[in-house]
Design an enzyme around this catalytic site. Structure first.
Site, mmCIF file in Angstrom:
data_model
loop_
_atom_site.group_PDB
_atom_site.id
_atom_site.type_symbol
_atom_site.label_atom_id
_atom_site.label_comp_id
_atom_site.label_asym_id
_atom_site.label_seq_id
_atom_site.Cartn_x
_atom_site.Cartn_y
_atom_site.Cartn_z
ATOM 1 N N ARG A 1 12.430 1.075 -7.122
ATOM 2 C CA ARG A 1 13.232 0.533 -8.211
ATOM 3 C C ARG A 1 14.251 1.547 -8.685
ATOM 4 O O ARG A 1 13.962 2.740 -8.757
ATOM 5 C CB ARG A 1 12.328 0.199 -9.413
ATOM 6 C CG ARG A 1 11.770 -1.197 -9.345
ATOM 7 C CD ARG A 1 11.367 -1.730 -10.692
ATOM 8 N NE ARG A 1 10.683 -0.811 -11.558
ATOM 9 C CZ ARG A 1 10.548 -1.000 -12.869
ATOM 10 N NH1 ARG A 1 11.075 -2.063 -13.441
ATOM 11 N NH2 ARG A 1 9.882 -0.145 -13.611
ATOM 12 N N ASP B 1 4.341 9.137 -10.096
ATOM 13 C CA ASP B 1 4.305 7.827 -10.768
ATOM 14 C C ASP B 1 3.166 7.728 -11.775
ATOM 15 O O ASP B 1 3.266 7.050 -12.793
ATOM 16 C CB ASP B 1 4.218 6.689 -9.749
ATOM 17 C CG ASP B 1 3.004 6.811 -8.835
ATOM 18 O OD1 ASP B 1 2.422 7.899 -8.748
ATOM 19 O OD2 ASP B 1 2.642 5.809 -8.192
ATOM 20 N N SER C 1 6.130 9.264 -5.861
ATOM 21 C CA SER C 1 4.682 9.022 -5.909
ATOM 22 C C SER C 1 3.949 9.512 -4.673
ATOM 23 O O SER C 1 3.193 8.761 -4.045
ATOM 24 C CB SER C 1 4.425 7.533 -6.097
ATOM 25 O OG SER C 1 5.259 7.036 -7.102
#
Length: 916
Positions: free
Chosen positions: A545, A660, A606
């Site tokens: 994103r 993340d 992440s």
């Protein structure tokens, strides 16, 4: 007078709709735990959970207790779809006194019949399963355990009611020294009828018997049968609908003739529906109608009619002969003259009309009951249209085609959304009982195979406590400077800090003591002083994103877009990967009209990194299916900056890189100051938490707390979890791009659960438990069974038809029974994942509690990830097990509504404030 009588015996369609509605309500009452005890329609569970699939084979013995005889039957099933079973049977008449004498004598007589029959057909003493057809109302608690509730149909043996009739028969058989014969299933005649008519190609899921008495049964969704614990699949329910109306629900359709039949019966006020429908009573209903009409001088003028006062003077068999169109008039005259009456031609005609009205009413009432069952099934399975086969048997149905025609047509009018095909029973209930018994044996074998296969995935409390202790041990090793290299849990410092006293008076980067690495010091309850727009990039799986976060005085607003990373880029070169990311950022900025601005960017990355500062993180290893070359050992922020230069995108200012998990904690910390743990359970899994600085041996400094990125996905990579890995886990691990790595993640996260399920299904096919043992080439395809299917299949209340549809979309030839087993596999795999996650989290919260010297810790976990959010049971199972493993910690879970990207932007905002 005759017209009035005919009108009273005719129920209009509108009234039949009312009867149907009342029957549905009575059925619901019988299925509900709250109202079952008072219900007239008892809806008794039979513990029969499957119809035949055609693979049943072997010898089965059946004892069928009938009205006046015992039928013993030996059936050999060949596994050919039950098309050509070999059947041998013999009938033994019951002595008259046995039906009303001691119960022990009746069961001894049955056992003697079994011995005599076996002596004539077989000399071997191999194990012989026996199915017992017992056509009386029983409370069944297992397939082979049933207490008689009440005798009917002329039986009234003493000392049987309230006792287990299976045990009574088994004891009697043992007395005959037939120790190789085992009673494995009990059913009533209705269930036997359903199974007799059922084949793999044409399963029957409803049965209707209209004999001396009447009853029905159907395959109900198990979750709605509240009297049993079983919630998976379906279970055959014996309605015992003969008692419908015992609560006066039929009073508005009862005639004076019905009232008189009831009063002279052995059980007045009981089994009211049966007394309107069953063949035991139809002759007497006609008799009372004729008696009333003759008293009104409408029939038999000049005849002595006292004979009509005798119960049973007119038999139902005669009634059925009279309603015959061609010979009925002649049969009426013969029957009436045999009673000493002198009927005129007109009398015979009117008697025929009355007989037709009584039989038609019986068929119409059966149709109302059947329509109620069909409507209930359609509704409970969530179907717009139901297509179903209904097995039918009994004297009334067999004796006259008109009965079946009325039953079919009225059912169609009362339940137009249901298409029911009536299937006549071929062999009474004996063959069905043999099939029930064979199915019971097949299911028992299936259950053994399932338990053996799934047993290693079912973790005990002790197993989970051991995992918790091992996680704690690995955490301690990971925090120690000397022992860090030996730990599978890396416990990476993030340089995101909380203040020592939690007051919110944080220090900016570089304000620490001598030798302290540059860090971002954050209170966990804050609103960034920095206003304005910040970019965030959230990369953690196959999707990533790009966000713009606008921080204003009145709160935070966000806009974002999701971009896909193709597999060839995930597993290609590092340059191609980061070029693709920059292309997507530029596309987003263009759409948001942000190309002219230089915005600070927070980067959520992440994957396991050694953080060397807030904007410097060295990639340790790829996970989650990534393997882009030239990245491991490199600073990912620098790789991103270099890609921006290659693309000449100079308006990019990366100020912070966070994991993340940390981003999720930060994002939720904005809403809840107690949020000191971040948890991700999505494509991968990880956790972070606030650790006391004095315990972090890998970073200098003693004061306050620092967020530790555990990288717990690698827990067990050093072999400490080998005892809980199953063969299926090893198969999954071997086929990944990083065998032997991220072992804990491969037990828990969304990327792997579907594959674990696929390997289990393959094993079940090989053992001929699933899909009738037929090869399933489609199941050989890797990743065909997505984890999202687990989430869908496990939705509470999802009808099995929908589960079946999911499997059929995967080109798997799944029957209803297969759907039940697949759901059980999915539930087992996802439950283990949730419980392992709970064990890891229990180690974290207990460590935090002990760190702080508290008897009770209250803490919030910020959580994100599709598995946690989308799976219908994962979060409940996780929280339940966490409460059990960490009883001294009150843990609140706060879902991150906008992903970890918002957290990265907030970190970027605070980084900018600190720098200024």
């Amino acid at each position: 007078q005759v017209q009035r009588a005919l009108l009273a015996l005719t129920i209009p369609l509108e009234m039949l709709q009312v009867v149907k509605g009342r029957m549905m309500q009575a059925m619901s009452n019988g299925l509900s735990r709250q109202t079952h005890a008072q219900a007239n329609v008892q809806m008794l569970p039979t513990y029969i959970c499957s119809t035949p699939n055609g693979t049943e084979e072997g010898n089965v013995l059946v004892v069928e207790l009938c009205q006046s005889h015992v039928r013993i039957l030996l059936m050999t099933l060949l596994g050919d779809g039950n098309q050509s079973p070999h059947v041998t049977d013999k009938i033994f008449d019951i002595p008259g006194d046995s039906m009303q004498g001691p119960g022990e004598a009746l069961f001894d007589f049955i056992a003697q019949c079994v011995r005599q029959f076996l002596a004539g057909v077989t000399s071997t003493e191999e194990h012989l399963p026996l199915g017992f057809v017992f056509p009386f109302s029983c409370k069944q608690t297992q397939l082979n355990k049933a207490e008689l509730l009440s005798w009917s149909k002329g039986f009234s043996c003493s000392d049987v009611e309230g006792k287990d009739v299976v045990q009574l028969l088994q004891s009697a058989i043992n007395k005959q020294e037939l120790f190789h014969v085992e009673v494995v299933a009990l059913m009533n005649d209705t269930v036997g009828t359903m199974m007799t008519c059922s084949t793999r190609e044409r399963p029957c899921e409803v049965a209707l018997v209209v004999d001396k008495g009447t009853n029905s049964c159907f395959m109900a969704e198990a979750q709605y049968v509240e009297m049993v614990e079983e919630t998976n699949g379906r279970m055959c329910v014996n309605t015992e609908w003969g008692c419908f109306g015992d609560d006066d629900a039929l009073n508005d359709i009862l005639t004076p003739y019905d009232q008189r039949v009831d009063q002279e019966s052995s059980n007045p006020g009981k089994r009211r529906f049966e007394k309107l429908v069953g063949s035991l009573y139809l002759g007497d209903i006609v008799r009372h109608t004729l008696m009333a009409l003759s008293a009104e001088k409408a029939l038999f003028i000049g005849s002595n009619v006292t004979v009509l006062g005798t119960k049973g003077a007119l038999k139902t068999q005669q009634v059925l002969e009279i309603i015959d169109t061609e010979e009925g008039m002649a049969k009426a005259r013969v029957a009436l003259e045999a009673l000493g009456l002198r009927p005129s031609e007109r009398d015979c005609c009117r008697v025929q009309q009355i007989c037709r009205a009584v039989v038609s009413r019986s068929a119409a009432l059966c149709a109302a009951g059947l329509a109620a069952i069909l409507g209930y099934i359609r509704h409970s399975r969530g179907l717009e249209r139901l297509v179903i086969n209904v097995a039918v048997d009994g004297e009334l149905y067999r004796a006259h085609s008109r009965f079946g025609e009325i039953l079919q047509s009225v059912t169609g009018l009362l339940a137009p959304e249901c298409m029911a095909a009536l299937v006549p029973s071929v062999d009474g209930t004996g063959r069905g009982a043999a099939v029930v018994t064979a199915v019971a044996l097949r299911l028992a074998d299936q259950r053994r195979e399932m338990d053996q296969l799934l047993g290693p995935l079912r973790l005990s409390r002790t197993d989970l406590e051991r995992v918790q202790a091992l996680m704690r041990q690995e955490m301690e090793l990971g925090l120690g400077q000397e022992t860090n290299a030996n730990s599978s849990v890396r416990m990476l410092p993030t340089y995101v800090r909380g203040t020592p006293d939690g007051t919110g008076e944080g220090r900016g980067p570089g304000e620490g003591g001598p030798g302290e690495a540059v860090a971002l010091l954050l209170p966990l309850c804050w609103l960034p002083a920095e206003r304005g727009e910040f970019l965030a990039l959230d990369l953690g799986g196959t999707n990533f994103r790009v966000l713009v976060v606008r921080v204003a005085e009145d709160g935070i607003r966000m806009a974002s877009e999701i971009y896909l990373i193709p597999t060839n880029i995930m597993q290609g070169t590092g340059e191609a990967l980061f070029d693709h990311i920059i292309d997507c950022i530029m596309d987003f900025q263009l759409k948001q009209d942000l190309m002219e601005q230089v915005l600070p960017l927070g980067f959520t990355f992440s994957f396991p990194c050694q953080q060397l500062g807030l904007d410097k993180a060295v990639l340790l290893t790829w996970t989650k299916g990534f393997s882009a070359s030239g990245c491991v050992g490199e600073d990912v922020v620098q790789l991103l900056r270099e890609a921006a230069q290659r693309k000449q995108h100079l308006a990019l200012k990366v100020v912070a890189v966070v994991n993340d998990t940390v981003g999720t904690m930060m994002s939720c910390g904005y809403d809840d100051p107690k949020c000191e743990i971040g948890l991700i359970v999505g494509t991968g899994t990880n956790a972070c938490y606030m650790e006391e600085m004095q315990n972090v041996g890998t970073v200098e400094g003693e004061q306050g707390r620092m967020c530790i990125n555990m990288e717990w996905g690698a827990f067990g990579d050093n072999g400490c979890l080998d005892h809980i890995f199953t063969d299926f886990d090893r198969l999954v691990d071997e086929k990944t791009i990083n065998p032997g790595k991220q072992r804990f993640e491969k037990l828990i996260s969304g990327m792997y659960l579907g594959e674990i399920v696929r390997y289990i299904l393959l094993a079940l096919v090989e053992k001929q438990v699933l899909f009738r043992g037929k090869p399933c080439p489609r199941l050989q395809t890797r990743d065909i069974f997505k984890t999202k299917f687990l989430s869908t299949i496990e939705i509470d209340g999802l009808a099995l038809q929908q589960v079946q549809a999911i499997l059929q979309d995967l080109e798997l030839d799944a029957g209803f029974e297969d759907s039940v087993l697949v759901r059980e596999v999915c539930q087992t795999v996802s439950l283990r994942a949730a419980q392992l996650c709970a064990a890891g989290l229990a180690a974290v919260v207990e460590k935090m509690r002990e760190n702080r010297g508290l008897s009770q810790l209250a803490v919030t976990v910020g959580v994100d990830g599709t598995l946690y959010k989308v799976h219908p049971c994962f979060s409940q199972h996780l929280q339940k097990m966490l409460r059990e493993l960490a009883p001294n910690c009150t843990v609140t879970f706060l879902q991150s509504e906008d992903g970890s990207g918002k957290g990265a932007a907030l970190v970027a905002a605070v980084a900018c404030r600190g720098a200024e």
